[in-house]
Structures are given as structure tokens and as C-alpha cells.
Design an enzyme around this catalytic site. Structure first.
Site, short mmCIF file in Angstrom:
data_model
loop_
_atom_site.label_atom_id
_atom_site.label_comp_id
_atom_site.label_asym_id
_atom_site.label_seq_id
_atom_site.Cartn_x
_atom_site.Cartn_y
_atom_site.Cartn_z
N THR A 103 31.12 34.78 35.11
CA THR A 103 32.41 35.05 35.73
C THR A 103 32.30 36.10 36.83
O THR A 103 31.42 36.97 36.79
CB THR A 103 33.42 35.54 34.67
OG1 THR A 103 34.62 35.99 35.30
CG2 THR A 103 32.85 36.69 33.86
N TYR B 48 36.04 42.08 27.72
CA TYR B 48 35.69 40.76 28.24
C TYR B 48 34.59 40.87 29.28
O TYR B 48 33.60 40.14 29.25
CB TYR B 48 36.93 40.09 28.84
CG TYR B 48 36.62 38.81 29.58
CD1 TYR B 48 36.27 37.66 28.88
CD2 TYR B 48 36.66 38.76 30.97
CE1 TYR B 48 35.98 36.48 29.55
CE2 TYR B 48 36.38 37.58 31.64
CZ TYR B 48 36.03 36.45 30.93
OH TYR B 48 35.73 35.29 31.59
#
Length: 323
Positions: free
Chosen positions: A123, A153
Site C-alpha cells: 500500500t 495498519y
């Protein structure tokens, strides 16, 4: 080719299955259905082809992962906890799925199939908020920008990201890391914290309110999922040339837009406005992220083929059929 896709009933996974149907002998889809909408995608997948084997299970089940990997000729690892807010409320689940689960996949490959291609879906969040970084906006954020992990995250995805790169260096595995930015398209049931473009469309169609975090001037590049799947194909085809590499993946400068601009375009396509509220900028939110995709073009001959505006129109049409 026998392909294993973890998290394969998710949005990207469903499109990946479709994209590999012609070239794969068998596609094994592993999903734990952590997100309820994956059940809808699973129902869709079961009707597509007898080549598809759908297994309900977890990447945390080492025995199952060992079995599936040992029977695969390539692995696309998509399984993840994908929301920053969820990682803040339950960092343990985030760690277990994103770090421990990814490690189990890597270990299975190392022990049973070290010769096969392995793609990890990372990501743009691994770069943090990018404050203080000098970004050449003619091209976007390059892979040379140092990672800076914000939120559980970001930490979990970044940790797995580095594991996949190091297993190529330490053990010679044929791993490739794709740091993906703002993927959109069919079969995406977006939520507020992930899949924002589809979420905006769905909220409009449901006539439900939307919260804009920060100014709404944040810039993102948007990539239609079919272009992403084409990149997956190229990585597998050219794995010997690109093993151990990391690529920033998005729509690039040509497909970049602000949150506010995307919202206005959705309102035009849908034909009405939905109520908006404002809130403070969220932890680690990037004011600007556009992927520098030149490395993928140079090493793989890849670039987006679906422009953002027609892609958004297609997304609205699909969402109309899904609500």
C-alpha cells in the site's frame, strides 16, 4: 498454471480471478470472509468457471496454507485487514492478519515452492504522511522515497512489505512487492476508510451522507482494477527479471484528482448531491499521493490503459446494479 489467490473473494481478488481465467489451469481462492460483502463476490465467482476452487479459511492456518502453496505455481497474496480505523480499534487483528498471516504465506513458499512467483499487495500507506519529503510532482512518489509507518495498519503492511523484499534477498524467493494506490472498479463495496471512490458513489446512490476528512483538496491517483490485473500478469510472466523488486502502482499523474473534484464528478454522473459533513484530517493521511509509475513501465512495459473519467462512469454504472 495453478494460481493461488489469498483474499480472493475481495474486490481486487474477484477481478484477478476473472483476469486469469483464460490463462490459468486452476485458480484457488482462499478467503475468510472477514468483510461480509466478500460473500456476494464469492457467489459471483462460483458461477464463473469450474476452474475456480473457493475455500473458506484463513492465512493464519499454517497447515492449510502449506497445503495450498505446495499445489500452486504462483501466489498473489491479497489477504489483509485493510482499514486504518479498524487497526486503531483492534490492532491485534490487524497484526495477526497482515504480519503473521503474510509471514505464514512466505514460510510456506520458502519450504514447499521456493521457485514460484509471489506477488504481495502492499500500500501507499507505507510512506506515511510524506510531510517534509521532496516529491517531484511531474512524476509522483518514487520507490526511493523512504517508508515512514503511521498507524498500526501502516506498521503491519509495511512490516510484511519488507519481509517479502527480504525473503527475495535472504532466501532467493521470487517475490515482488506492489505498493498500490487508490484502486477502483467493479465488485468494490467501498467503505469510508477503504475504497473511498466506490464508497462515495454508493453513498450518493443510497442518498446517505459523506464525511470529508481535512480540506478535501488531497490529491490521489486512481487506477482501474483491470489495469492492475494486467500488471499482475506481467509480473508473473517476467518474474525472473523483476524478482525482489518493489513498484509503486497507481494511475499516475495522468489519472490524478482531488477528493473534491472526484466528488463533483460523481454528483454530475449520479444527478444529485448527497449531504456532506467535515471532520479533522485523519492520522497519517497524505495531502498528496500520486504514484511514480515509471519503474513499472521501464521494467515491465506496463502503464494504465483505462482513463479515470470513463473508468468512473463504468464504476457508477456497476454501483447502480449493486445497490
Amino acid at each position: 498454471m495453478r494460481l493461488l489467490i489469498t483474499g480472493g473473494a475481495g474486490f481486487i481478488g474477484t477481478n484477478t480471478v476473472e483476469g486469469f481465467l483464460q490463462s490459468a489451469e486452476k485458480i484457488t481462492v482462499l478467503d475468510n470472509f472477514y468483510r461480509p460483502t466478500s460473500r456476494k463476490n464469492a457467489t459471483y465467482l462460483t458461477k464463473l468457471s469450474p476452474k475456480i476452487s473457493l475455500i473458506e479459511g484463513s492465512v493464519l492456518d499454517q497447515k492449510l496454507i502449506n497445503q495450498l502453496v505446495s499445489q500452486a505455481d504462483a501466489v498473489i497474496h491479497l489477504a489483509a485487514q485493510v482499514a486504518v480505523t479498524t487497526s486503531l480499534t483492534n490492532p491485534q487483528i490487524d497484526f495477526d492478519i497482515n504480519v503473521k498471516g503474510s509471514f505464514m504465506v512466505l514460510e510456506a513458499v520458502r519450504q514447499f515452492r521456493p521457485e514460484i512467483p509471489v506477488i504481495y499487495s502492499s500500500t501507499n500507506k507505507v510512506y506515511g504522511d510524506l510531510v517534509g519529503q521532496k516529491i517531484d510532482r511531474r512524476h509522483g512518489v518514487a520507490e526511493t522515497v523512504p517508508i515512514d509507518l503511521y498507524s498500526p495498519y501502516g506498521c503491519s503492511k509495511g512490516s510484511a512489505d519488507l519481509y517479502f523484499l527480504d525473503y527475495a534477498r535472504s532466501f532467493g524467493l521470487k517475490t515482488v512487492v506492489l505498493r498500490q494506490s487508490c484502486i477502483y472498479g467493479e465488485h468494490q463495496f467501498g467503505i469510508e476508510d477503504q475504497g473511498w471512490l466506490a464508497f462515495f458513489v454508493l453513498q450518493h446512490l443510497r442518498r446517505q451522507p459523506i464525511t470529508i476528512y481535512g480540506t478535501g483538496k488531497q490529491v490521489r491517483d486512481l487506477l482501474q482494477v483491470k489495469d492492475l490485473v494486467q500488471l499482475y500478469r506481467l509480473v508473473i510472466q517476467k518474474i525472473d527479471q523483476v524478482a525482489g523488486q518493489v513498484f509503486n502502482v497507481g494511475g499516475g499523474v495522468a489519472n490524478s484528482t482531488s477528493i473534491n473534484q472526484a466528488l463533483a464528478e460523481i454528483q454530475t454522473l449520479v444527478g444529485w448531491k448527497t449531504p456532506l459533513t467535515s471532520a479533522a484530517k485523519r492520522l497519517g493521511d497524505q495531502d498528496y499521493f500520486v504514484a511514480d509509475i515509471r519503474q513499472a513501465k521501464r521494467l515491465l512495459g506496463w502503464q494504465p490503459t483505462i482513463n479515470y473519467q470513463p473508468g468512473l462512469t463504468q464504476l457508477v454504472d456497476w454501483c447502480r446494479s449493486a445497490v
